[in-house]
Design a protein around this motif. Structure first.
Motif, PDB file in Angstrom:
ATOM      1  N   PRO A   1     -14.177  -2.599   9.903  1.00 58.21           N
ATOM      2  CA  PRO A   1     -13.504  -1.324   9.644  1.00 58.21           C
ATOM      3  C   PRO A   1     -11.984  -1.465   9.658  1.00 58.21           C
ATOM      4  O   PRO A   1     -11.432  -2.374  10.276  1.00 58.21           O
ATOM      5  CB  PRO A   1     -13.981  -0.432  10.791  1.00 58.21           C
ATOM      6  CG  PRO A   1     -15.261  -1.041  11.235  1.00 58.21           C
ATOM      7  CD  PRO A   1     -15.102  -2.509  11.058  1.00 58.21           C
ATOM      8  N   GLY A   2     -11.315  -0.559   8.964  1.00 66.29           N
ATOM      9  CA  GLY A   2      -9.857  -0.551   8.947  1.00 66.29           C
ATOM     10  C   GLY A   2      -9.314  -0.247   7.569  1.00 66.29           C
ATOM     11  O   GLY A   2     -10.012   0.272   6.701  1.00 66.29           O
ATOM     12  N   CYS A   3      -8.037  -0.607   7.370  1.00 64.00           N
ATOM     13  CA  CYS A   3      -7.403  -0.398   6.064  1.00 64.00           C
ATOM     14  C   CYS A   3      -7.913  -1.392   5.035  1.00 64.00           C
ATOM     15  O   CYS A   3      -7.907  -1.116   3.835  1.00 64.00           O
ATOM     16  CB  CYS A   3      -5.884  -0.531   6.194  1.00 64.00           C
ATOM     17  SG  CYS A   3      -5.120   0.745   7.197  1.00 64.00           S
ATOM     18  N   GLY A   4      -8.311  -2.576   5.478  1.00 65.79           N
ATOM     19  CA  GLY A   4      -8.912  -3.555   4.596  1.00 65.79           C
ATOM     20  C   GLY A   4      -8.028  -3.929   3.425  1.00 65.79           C
ATOM     21  O   GLY A   4      -6.824  -4.126   3.552  1.00 65.79           O
ATOM     22  N   ALA A   5      -8.620  -3.981   2.233  1.00 66.54           N
ATOM     23  CA  ALA A   5      -7.920  -4.438   1.039  1.00 66.54           C
ATOM     24  C   ALA A   5      -6.816  -3.478   0.610  1.00 66.54           C
ATOM     25  O   ALA A   5      -5.956  -3.848  -0.183  1.00 66.54           O
ATOM     26  CB  ALA A   5      -8.911  -4.626  -0.104  1.00 66.54           C
ATOM     27  N   CYS A   6      -6.838  -2.252   1.107  1.00 66.63           N
ATOM     28  CA  CYS A   6      -5.792  -1.291   0.738  1.00 66.63           C
ATOM     29  C   CYS A   6      -4.435  -1.719   1.287  1.00 66.63           C
ATOM     30  O   CYS A   6      -3.398  -1.425   0.697  1.00 66.63           O
ATOM     31  CB  CYS A   6      -6.145   0.099   1.263  1.00 66.63           C
ATOM     32  SG  CYS A   6      -4.940   1.367   0.842  1.00 66.63           S
ATOM     33  N   HIS A   7      -4.439  -2.408   2.416  1.00 70.45           N
ATOM     34  CA  HIS A   7      -3.186  -2.846   3.042  1.00 70.45           C
ATOM     35  C   HIS A   7      -2.735  -4.138   2.403  1.00 70.45           C
ATOM     36  O   HIS A   7      -3.309  -5.195   2.634  1.00 70.45           O
ATOM     37  CB  HIS A   7      -3.389  -3.028   4.543  1.00 70.45           C
ATOM     38  CG  HIS A   7      -2.185  -3.590   5.235  1.00 70.45           C
ATOM     39  ND1 HIS A   7      -2.274  -4.596   6.154  1.00 70.45           N
ATOM     40  CD2 HIS A   7      -0.877  -3.287   5.117  1.00 70.45           C
ATOM     41  CE1 HIS A   7      -1.057  -4.893   6.594  1.00 70.45           C
ATOM     42  NE2 HIS A   7      -0.198  -4.112   5.976  1.00 70.45           N
ATOM     43  N   PHE A   8      -1.707  -4.071   1.586  1.00 74.35           N
ATOM     44  CA  PHE A   8      -1.280  -5.259   0.838  1.00 74.35           C
ATOM     45  C   PHE A   8      -0.984  -6.423   1.787  1.00 74.35           C
ATOM     46  O   PHE A   8      -0.425  -6.254   2.850  1.00 74.35           O
ATOM     47  CB  PHE A   8      -0.065  -4.953  -0.031  1.00 74.35           C
ATOM     48  CG  PHE A   8       1.111  -4.363   0.695  1.00 74.35           C
ATOM     49  CD1 PHE A   8       2.104  -5.174   1.197  1.00 74.35           C
ATOM     50  CD2 PHE A   8       1.223  -2.999   0.859  1.00 74.35           C
ATOM     51  CE1 PHE A   8       3.191  -4.648   1.851  1.00 74.35           C
ATOM     52  CE2 PHE A   8       2.308  -2.458   1.518  1.00 74.35           C
ATOM     53  CZ  PHE A   8       3.303  -3.280   2.013  1.00 74.35           C
ATOM     54  N   GLY A   9      -1.419  -7.601   1.374  1.00 75.67           N
ATOM     55  CA  GLY A   9      -1.220  -8.794   2.192  1.00 75.67           C
ATOM     56  C   GLY A   9      -2.415  -9.129   3.046  1.00 75.67           C
ATOM     57  O   GLY A   9      -2.526 -10.245   3.551  1.00 75.67           O
ATOM     58  N   ASN A  10      -3.344  -8.189   3.232  1.00 74.82           N
ATOM     59  CA  ASN A  10      -4.523  -8.515   4.028  1.00 74.82           C
ATOM     60  C   ASN A  10      -5.372  -9.563   3.324  1.00 74.82           C
ATOM     61  O   ASN A  10      -5.499  -9.562   2.099  1.00 74.82           O
ATOM     62  CB  ASN A  10      -5.367  -7.262   4.272  1.00 74.82           C
ATOM     63  CG  ASN A  10      -5.071  -6.631   5.617  1.00 74.82           C
ATOM     64  OD1 ASN A  10      -4.117  -7.000   6.284  1.00 74.82           O
ATOM     65  ND2 ASN A  10      -5.880  -5.673   6.006  1.00 74.82           N
ATOM     66  N   ASP A  11      -5.946 -10.434   4.106  1.00 72.23           N
ATOM     67  CA  ASP A  11      -6.823 -11.465   3.577  1.00 72.23           C
ATOM     68  C   ASP A  11      -8.230 -10.888   3.499  1.00 72.23           C
ATOM     69  O   ASP A  11      -8.944 -10.833   4.495  1.00 72.23           O
ATOM     70  CB  ASP A  11      -6.782 -12.690   4.498  1.00 72.23           C
ATOM     71  CG  ASP A  11      -7.671 -13.814   4.001  1.00 72.23           C
ATOM     72  OD1 ASP A  11      -8.063 -13.763   2.826  1.00 72.23           O
ATOM     73  OD2 ASP A  11      -7.955 -14.727   4.786  1.00 72.23           O
ATOM     74  N   THR A  12      -8.623 -10.395   2.342  1.00 73.21           N
ATOM     75  CA  THR A  12      -9.966  -9.860   2.165  1.00 73.21           C
ATOM     76  C   THR A  12     -10.603 -10.536   0.956  1.00 73.21           C
ATOM     77  O   THR A  12      -9.911 -11.095   0.105  1.00 73.21           O
ATOM     78  CB  THR A  12      -9.941  -8.338   1.906  1.00 73.21           C
ATOM     79  OG1 THR A  12      -9.429  -8.113   0.591  1.00 73.21           O
ATOM     80  CG2 THR A  12      -9.079  -7.609   2.919  1.00 73.21           C
ATOM     81  N   PRO A  13     -11.919 -10.462   0.837  1.00 66.93           N
ATOM     82  CA  PRO A  13     -12.582 -11.066  -0.331  1.00 66.93           C
ATOM     83  C   PRO A  13     -12.180 -10.403  -1.639  1.00 66.93           C
ATOM     84  O   PRO A  13     -12.440 -10.951  -2.704  1.00 66.93           O
ATOM     85  CB  PRO A  13     -14.073 -10.818  -0.037  1.00 66.93           C
ATOM     86  CG  PRO A  13     -14.151 -10.575   1.429  1.00 66.93           C
ATOM     87  CD  PRO A  13     -12.869  -9.909   1.807  1.00 66.93           C
ATOM     88  N   LEU A  14     -11.526  -9.235  -1.574  1.00 65.09           N
ATOM     89  CA  LEU A  14     -11.172  -8.523  -2.792  1.00 65.09           C
ATOM     90  C   LEU A  14      -9.895  -9.043  -3.440  1.00 65.09           C
ATOM     91  O   LEU A  14      -9.708  -8.924  -4.637  1.00 65.09           O
ATOM     92  CB  LEU A  14     -10.992  -7.031  -2.508  1.00 65.09           C
ATOM     93  CG  LEU A  14     -10.820  -6.213  -3.792  1.00 65.09           C
ATOM     94  CD1 LEU A  14     -12.166  -5.698  -4.263  1.00 65.09           C
ATOM     95  CD2 LEU A  14      -9.834  -5.094  -3.623  1.00 65.09           C
TER      96      LEU A  14
END
Length: 418
Positions: free
Chosen positions: A353-366
């Protein structure tokens, strides 16, 4: 409602538009990536530590080194909260975490009739709970020490709702429609929502509408109280509350009437949240990435509608679909209800849970690469927000995202509903 709330917060019998008042804050919501060394260096505590809430949302378990360097890390946030004197139970750490304008609502911190200050730009989301909720940004730090903030009493715009929202439409579509109609007219004003149509809107949907306040230029949004809100608050409220309603003869700078039955799914972008268009105008646009989550599209109403589209289906092999619930509570509810199972069976990746891919710079699979196109239910769609500056981002409701993930192109979800 705006004048009544600010009169109550400033301990006055009444206030007028244009008055400068000092509002006493009931609750301040902080996030995990927002620290101020000046407070700590001067040994300043929170004015009332029991009324400060920290929610871990921007920095997740998969945050990159660059993200941690830019925003600070969770260890520093824990230390910052401790030095302010904030009780440990008020820090919604990993396992209890979620968006800083979602967790306080779930946990009964935000109540009708109160004044709520949030560090995050989407803090106005809480106005769905009949309070004055405004984003404080850097003004939040001095407010932490004093427990108050000055404000010029703003004008209000009335939004009167009738009818019932059709299947396939969510809060994002309502605020997109308002963005089309009111952009430039709502600047520094408050949107006050009411009318018989309000009762048809779940609290999640109301929060999705209020979430768009800053894109409209509004200071905040306030929803009238009703039985649906009272039922939501009964098992959560931490103390007694007193809702506010507008007087029958309340004066507004402008009023707008909307029949909810006329709303349809809308799409924004690419690259500009104000570029709103009917879904039909971008239908067929190829996508390689799809995202359901963030404070704009990760609540249970969003997830349930998206899961209904995906039920028994498989996403296109040309698309990666990432789902990030807005909070730990929502993730648990989605798991228990079978919603997460539906996502996983369809081929989606479900993250913490969280901001995930919406938060620029986060390391997500997206994370978007050059030339890719994404359809997202998140709150921002400007260039570079989710990876490469050479990627395109369209924003839409969670059901549109789910349908698009199935076909590999922007798709109307309404044909998927039984």
């Amino acid at each position: 409602m705006t004048q009544k709330l600010l009169a109550r917060a400033s301990e006055k019998d009444a206030v007028l538009i244009g008055d400068v008042v000092t509002a006493k804050i009931d609750v301040i919501s902080m996030m995990d990536s927002f620290l101020d060394d000046w407070l700590v260096e001067n040994n300043l505590k929170a004015w009332d530590p029991s009324r400060v809430v920290f929610s871990f949302d921007h920095i997740g378990p998969r945050a990159t080194e660059a993200t941690l360097k830019r925003w600070g890390d969770v260890e520093r946030t824990r230390e910052f909260a401790q030095k302010l004197g904030v009780p440990r139970e008020n820090v919604y750490d990993i396992g209890r975490h979620g968006l800083s304008h979602q967790v306080p609502a779930e946990e009964g911190w935000v109540l009708p009739g109160t004044f709520y200050l949030a560090a995050d730009t989407q803090g106005a989301t809480m106005g769905a709970l009949n309070c004055f909720a405004m984003p404080g940004l850097y003004s939040t730090f001095p407010a932490l020490a004093t427990g108050e903030i000055w404000i010029v009493v703003p004008e209000s715009i009335r939004i009167n709702l009738t009818g019932e929202m059709p299947k396939g439409v969510l809060g994002k579509d309502i605020y997109f429609r308002l963005l089309q109609d009111l952009r430039g007219r709502a600047d520094s004003r408050v949107l006050e929502f009411g009318g018989p149509g309000l009762l048809s809107l779940p609290i999640d949907v109301r929060m999705g509408v209020a979430n768009g306040s800053n894109h409209l230029g509004a200071m905040t949004s306030i929803f009238e109280p009703d039985q649906r809100l009272i039922d939501y608050l009964k098992p959560r409220a931490r103390e007694a509350f007193e809702p506010v309603t507008p007087d029958p003869d309340a004066a507004y700078v402008a009023s707008y009437a909307y029949d909810l039955s006329t709303f349809e799914p809308l799409v924004s972008g690419p690259g500009d949240i104000s570029k709103v268009q009917p879904l039909s105008e971008v239908r067929g646009t190829k996508v390689q990435a799809a995202y359901i989550g963030s404070c704009s599209g990760g609540r249970m109403e969003d997830l349930k509608l998206a899961a209904e589209v995906l039920d028994g289906q498989k996403i296109s092999p040309d698309v990666r679909l990432v789902v990030t619930p807005i909070s730990s509570n929502v993730a648990r509810d989605a798991a228990e209800s079978g919603v997460l199972r539906t996502f996983l069976r369809a081929g989606a990746t479900v993250t913490s849970p969280g901001c995930g891919a919406c938060h620029f710079g986060n390391d997500t699979p997206l994370r978007l690469g050059d030339g890719e196109t994404c359809i997202t239910a998140s709150v921002e769609n400007y260039s570079g927000r989710m990876g490469s500056t050479k990627a395109k981002i369209y924003a839409a409701n969670a059901a549109v995202v789910a349908a698009s993930a199935l076909t590999g192109e922007i798709t109307d979800p309404r044909s998927y509903f039984r």
